[in-house]
Design a protein around this motif. Structure first.
Motif, PDB file in Angstrom:
ATOM      1  N   PHE A   1       1.228  20.578   3.759  1.00  0.00           N
ATOM      2  CA  PHE A   1       1.588  19.399   4.557  1.00  0.00           C
ATOM      3  C   PHE A   1       1.745  18.183   3.652  1.00  0.00           C
ATOM      4  CE2 PHE A   1      -0.479  21.945   7.881  1.00  0.00           C
ATOM      5  CZ  PHE A   1       0.391  21.763   8.938  1.00  0.00           C
ATOM      6  N   SER A   2       2.761  17.390   3.927  1.00  0.00           N
ATOM      7  CA  SER A   2       2.931  16.109   3.234  1.00  0.00           C
ATOM      8  C   SER A   2       3.630  15.137   4.172  1.00  0.00           C
ATOM      9  CB  SER A   2       3.744  16.281   1.948  1.00  0.00           C
ATOM     10  OG  SER A   2       3.933  15.019   1.323  1.00  0.00           O
ATOM     11  N   GLN A   3       3.289  13.855   4.025  1.00  0.00           N
ATOM     12  CA  GLN A   3       3.937  12.813   4.815  1.00  0.00           C
ATOM     13  C   GLN A   3       5.220  12.314   4.166  1.00  0.00           C
ATOM     14  OE1 GLN A   3       0.843   9.935   6.561  1.00  0.00           O
ATOM     15  NE2 GLN A   3      -0.282  10.858   4.869  1.00  0.00           N
ATOM     16  N   PHE A   4       5.455  12.706   2.919  1.00  0.00           N
ATOM     17  CA  PHE A   4       6.601  12.210   2.167  1.00  0.00           C
ATOM     18  C   PHE A   4       7.549  13.363   1.860  1.00  0.00           C
ATOM     19  CE2 PHE A   4       2.822   9.758   0.602  1.00  0.00           C
ATOM     20  CZ  PHE A   4       3.033   8.663   1.421  1.00  0.00           C
ATOM     21  N   LEU A   5       8.783  13.237   2.307  1.00  0.00           N
ATOM     22  CA  LEU A   5       9.768  14.287   2.074  1.00  0.00           C
ATOM     23  C   LEU A   5      10.072  14.447   0.585  1.00  0.00           C
ATOM     24  CD1 LEU A   5      12.333  13.678   4.975  1.00  0.00           C
ATOM     25  CD2 LEU A   5      10.427  15.288   4.885  1.00  0.00           C
ATOM     26  N   GLY A   6       9.959  13.355  -0.172  1.00  0.00           N
ATOM     27  CA  GLY A   6      10.191  13.439  -1.603  1.00  0.00           C
ATOM     28  C   GLY A   6       9.214  14.386  -2.285  1.00  0.00           C
TER      29      GLY A   6
ATOM     30  N   VAL B   1       6.577  17.071 -13.801  1.00  0.00           N
ATOM     31  CA  VAL B   1       6.178  17.792 -12.584  1.00  0.00           C
ATOM     32  C   VAL B   1       5.284  16.926 -11.723  1.00  0.00           C
ATOM     33  CG1 VAL B   1       4.933  19.807 -11.718  1.00  0.00           C
ATOM     34  CG2 VAL B   1       6.424  20.024 -13.708  1.00  0.00           C
ATOM     35  N   GLY B   2       4.378  16.187 -12.330  1.00  0.00           N
ATOM     36  CA  GLY B   2       3.469  15.330 -11.573  1.00  0.00           C
ATOM     37  C   GLY B   2       2.126  15.996 -11.331  1.00  0.00           C
ATOM     38  N   THR B   3       1.100  15.165 -11.176  1.00  0.00           N
ATOM     39  CA  THR B   3      -0.266  15.670 -11.049  1.00  0.00           C
ATOM     40  C   THR B   3      -0.446  16.540  -9.807  1.00  0.00           C
ATOM     41  OG1 THR B   3      -1.115  13.714 -12.199  1.00  0.00           O
ATOM     42  CG2 THR B   3      -2.683  14.990 -10.890  1.00  0.00           C
ATOM     43  N   LYS B   4      -0.003  16.049  -8.670  1.00  0.00           N
ATOM     44  CA  LYS B   4      -0.263  16.782  -7.425  1.00  0.00           C
ATOM     45  C   LYS B   4       0.536  18.069  -7.332  1.00  0.00           C
ATOM     46  CE  LYS B   4      -2.003  13.261  -4.347  1.00  0.00           C
ATOM     47  NZ  LYS B   4      -1.978  12.735  -2.981  1.00  0.00           N
ATOM     48  N   VAL B   5       1.804  18.017  -7.703  1.00  0.00           N
ATOM     49  CA  VAL B   5       2.626  19.224  -7.631  1.00  0.00           C
ATOM     50  C   VAL B   5       2.119  20.267  -8.624  1.00  0.00           C
ATOM     51  CG1 VAL B   5       4.953  20.153  -7.909  1.00  0.00           C
ATOM     52  CG2 VAL B   5       4.621  17.934  -6.807  1.00  0.00           C
ATOM     53  N   ALA B   6       1.711  19.819  -9.813  1.00  0.00           N
ATOM     54  CA  ALA B   6       1.154  20.751 -10.793  1.00  0.00           C
ATOM     55  C   ALA B   6      -0.105  21.422 -10.259  1.00  0.00           C
ATOM     56  CB  ALA B   6       0.857  20.022 -12.099  1.00  0.00           C
TER      57      ALA B   6
ATOM     58  N   ALA C   1       3.331   6.286  -5.394  1.00  0.00           N
ATOM     59  CA  ALA C   1       3.043   6.523  -6.805  1.00  0.00           C
ATOM     60  C   ALA C   1       2.024   7.638  -6.984  1.00  0.00           C
ATOM     61  CB  ALA C   1       2.544   5.233  -7.460  1.00  0.00           C
ATOM     62  N   CYS C   2       1.116   7.770  -6.023  1.00  0.00           N
ATOM     63  CA  CYS C   2       0.154   8.874  -6.082  1.00  0.00           C
ATOM     64  C   CYS C   2       0.836  10.211  -5.787  1.00  0.00           C
ATOM     65  CB  CYS C   2      -0.968   8.642  -5.071  1.00  0.00           C
ATOM     66  SG  CYS C   2      -2.032   7.234  -5.443  1.00  0.00           S
ATOM     67  N   ALA C   3       1.807  10.207  -4.899  1.00  0.00           N
ATOM     68  CA  ALA C   3       2.483  11.451  -4.527  1.00  0.00           C
ATOM     69  C   ALA C   3       3.361  11.952  -5.664  1.00  0.00           C
ATOM     70  CB  ALA C   3       3.311  11.242  -3.255  1.00  0.00           C
ATOM     71  N   HIS C   4       4.324  11.150  -6.097  1.00  0.00           N
ATOM     72  CA  HIS C   4       5.169  11.468  -7.253  1.00  0.00           C
ATOM     73  C   HIS C   4       5.958  10.222  -7.635  1.00  0.00           C
ATOM     74  CE1 HIS C   4       8.104  13.508  -9.869  1.00  0.00           C
ATOM     75  NE2 HIS C   4       7.178  14.425 -10.001  1.00  0.00           N
ATOM     76  N   ALA C   5       6.090  10.011  -8.934  1.00  0.00           N
ATOM     77  CA  ALA C   5       6.723   8.780  -9.408  1.00  0.00           C
ATOM     78  C   ALA C   5       8.176   8.665  -8.967  1.00  0.00           C
ATOM     79  CB  ALA C   5       6.637   8.709 -10.933  1.00  0.00           C
ATOM     80  N   SER C   6       8.875   9.784  -8.847  1.00  0.00           N
ATOM     81  CA  SER C   6      10.302   9.741  -8.548  1.00  0.00           C
ATOM     82  C   SER C   6      10.610   9.185  -7.171  1.00  0.00           C
ATOM     83  CB  SER C   6      10.916  11.142  -8.682  1.00  0.00           C
ATOM     84  OG  SER C   6      10.346  12.034  -7.733  1.00  0.00           O
ATOM     85  N   ILE C   7       9.634   9.173  -6.259  1.00  0.00           N
ATOM     86  CA  ILE C   7       9.887   8.679  -4.907  1.00  0.00           C
ATOM     87  C   ILE C   7       9.458   7.223  -4.741  1.00  0.00           C
ATOM     88  CG2 ILE C   7       9.727  10.984  -3.911  1.00  0.00           C
ATOM     89  CD1 ILE C   7       6.960  10.349  -2.933  1.00  0.00           C
ATOM     90  N   VAL C   8       8.966   6.599  -5.825  1.00  0.00           N
ATOM     91  CA  VAL C   8       8.629   5.173  -5.767  1.00  0.00           C
ATOM     92  C   VAL C   8       9.922   4.368  -5.682  1.00  0.00           C
ATOM     93  CG1 VAL C   8       7.576   3.254  -6.998  1.00  0.00           C
ATOM     94  CG2 VAL C   8       6.481   5.498  -7.032  1.00  0.00           C
TER      95      VAL C   8
ATOM     96  N   LEU D   1       0.826  -1.207   0.000  1.00  0.00           N
ATOM     97  CA  LEU D   1       0.000   0.000   0.000  1.00  0.00           C
ATOM     98  C   LEU D   1       0.861   1.259   0.000  1.00  0.00           C
ATOM     99  CD1 LEU D   1      -2.848  -0.876   2.540  1.00  0.00           C
ATOM    100  CD2 LEU D   1      -3.084  -0.527   0.080  1.00  0.00           C
ATOM    101  N   TYR D   2       1.963   1.198   0.731  1.00  0.00           N
ATOM    102  CA  TYR D   2       2.861   2.353   0.800  1.00  0.00           C
ATOM    103  C   TYR D   2       3.439   2.681  -0.580  1.00  0.00           C
ATOM    104  CZ  TYR D   2       6.608   5.356   2.574  1.00  0.00           C
ATOM    105  OH  TYR D   2       7.450   6.418   2.817  1.00  0.00           O
TER     106      TYR D   2
END
Length: 511
Positions: A319-324, A293-298, A64-71, A58-59
């Protein structure tokens, strides 16, 4: 009590902004769902025994929802290798046993009539009358939905299972009442209604029919389309809180990032050699989405620009739970010329204090990037009147604490909170799961600005680290099952079912 200004919480359900991101997530979602279903059809104890593995899967989907580069490709590769090894072991064990008989092979291609005949043949002598009556009602389409006596959920024909005593349950619930089999003993259980003993081979699963559920009423009403926006208003301690759900899209998700170099052809070949268990299509999507850029950041950039245009005095906390995610957002904010400050767990205390002070006092600093773990409690951020939640927390109290950093006593302006949720993903299921248990509304921390939410989260994390017993006895009904599993494990199982999109009305096939 002191009245606070109104607070509006908008849940933005966003479509994936690029095809590469969608393909990346779909691969993980398909693999995760298949893994969970295979474990769930065995027994609840099997699911709980693999709890940490499922949480890791799940993590990966949430990353993958946050940004592909941190997968994490290493994590995905290791899981694939583990699943491949398990599959090969099962195939070796199957080859060592006797082949299936012709009668067992025929069961893989049954019609409704054949399944109904099988149910009547399996019925006990005292229950044949009830069984024939139930089969007749199903065959003629008189029964459209049946309320499962265990989970009380409406169940269609393809999700039904019949016991030899002619009682009807949803397949998921009935399977949970079956005890684990062994080499010398077939799996068996007790009927939750009459407590009659049955073997697993005596159960009839109506979903085994190829044409299950084809006989339905002609006047069945069509499902109404969900509105694109739903608004809920709540009054708490004299101030107004609005909750809005919006379906929306985003542009610019496929644009190249400010500072990220794509892999060379040689590096891509080396990548495929290292992660040989990962499909090449997935790696291609990962490489394409990572440089975007990614969906969320855009969407975040769009919202921040709109906020600044509306009023130059507006400020936002992200706020984000992921530093990436914060890393990518910081790069793009620099590229857009938007001044920001950042606070995360890697900073020393004096650095955090300086950055928060700069955000509060400097009118040119419009955004504060904040790690939810490091800054969800104990801070006063009333200089901001906008809050962006980049990803949902499984514990709603953590989110409430984060929002309360802005919407608290001393705040003079209306507060707007926006959740960025990708539509039809695990993130949306997290929100729906929280709402189903009433955990996504105004909490005690919102009403009186309490401070115990982080303690609750810490306690939850410590409990998750404890070893879960691999064997336990399942009772014949859900109440007894909950007692045997104990409440914590039972709730943990239900949580996993909701996060993986599996419920008591889900179609379950026999193993």
């Amino acid at each position: 009590l002191i009245a606070l200004p109104p607070r509006t919480v908008e849940t933005l359900l966003i479509e994936f902004g690029s095809e590469a991101e969608r393909k990346l997530y779909d691969y993980l979602e398909t693999k995760n769902t298949a893994r969970f279903k295979s474990l769930r059809t065995e027994s609840p104890s099997t699911v709980l025994g693999k709890f940490m593995e499922l949480q890791g899967m799940l993590y990966s989907a949430r990353l993958a929802c946050a940004h592909a580069s941190i997968v994490n490709l290493d994590s995905i590769h290791k899981v694939n290798e583990k699943l491949r090894a398990e599959k090969e072991k099962k195939e070796r064990d199957a080859r060592g046993k006797k082949g299936t008989t012709e009668q067992e092979k025929k069961k893989t291609n049954l019609t409704r009539v054949e399944v109904f005949q099988e149910a009547i043949l399996k019925a006990r002598l005292s229950a044949q009358g009830r069984m024939r009556e139930a089969v007749l009602q199903l065959q003629e389409g008189e029964i459209e939905y049946i309320e499962c006596p265990i989970c009380l959920e409406p169940t269609t024909e393809k999700d039904l299972a019949l016991t030899p005593c002619a009682h009807k349950f949803c397949a998921e619930c009935l399977l949970s009442c079956v005890q684990t089999s062994s080499d010398s003993r077939e799996a068996s259980g007790n009927c939750p209604e009459c407590r009659d003993r049955f073997r697993r081979s005596e159960l009839t699963f109506l979903g085994d029919a190829n044409d299950a559920g084809t006989c339905t009423k002609a006047d069945k009403p069509e499902a109404k389309a969900k509105p694109s926006q739903a608004v809920t208003n709540v009054i708490v301690n004299g101030f107004k809180m609005s909750s809005i759900d919006k379906l929306t899209t985003v542009t610019g998700a496929s644009d190249n990032r400010v500072s990220f170099n794509p892999l060379s052809d040689e590096d891509r070949l080396r990548q495929r050699a290292v992660y040989y268990s990962v499909p090449p299509e997935f790696l291609t999507s990962w490489n394409e989405a990572s440089v975007s850029v990614g969906t969320k950041v855009a969407r975040l950039l769009e919202e921040v620009k709109s906020m600044v245009r509306a009023d130059a005095s507006n400020k936002a906390v992200v706020f984000s739970q992921f530093l990436g995610t914060l890393d990518v957002a910081s790069e793009e904010l620099v590229g857009c010329g938007i001044k920001f400050a950042r606070v995360d767990g890697h900073m020393k205390q004096y650095q955090r204090a300086d950055n928060i002070s700069n955000f509060t006092t400097d009118p040119e600093t419009k955004v504060l990037l904040l790690s939810m773990r490091a800054g969800a409690a104990g801070l006063n951020l009333m200089a901001a009147n906008y809050c962006f939640l980049m990803d949902p927390a499984t514990n709603a109290a953590i989110e409430e604490q984060a929002i309360d950093r802005i919407h608290r006593i001393g705040q003079t302006r209306p507060v707007t909170v926006k959740r960025l949720i990708l539509k039809d993903t695990v993130e949306q299921r997290i929100i729906e799961s929280r709402r189903s248990i009433g955990a996504d509304g105004p909490s005690a921390s919102t009403q009186i600005d309490g401070t115990n939410a982080m303690d609750i989260e810490a306690q939850q994390l410590s409990e998750e680290g404890k070893q879960i017993p691999r064997n336990f006895r399942r009772a014949g009904n859900r109440a007894a099952d909950e007692i045997n599993l104990d409440e914590q494990k039972f709730n943990r199982l239900r949580q996993l079912e909701s996060l993986f999109g599996s419920s008591a009305t889900l179609l379950v096939h026999k193993a």
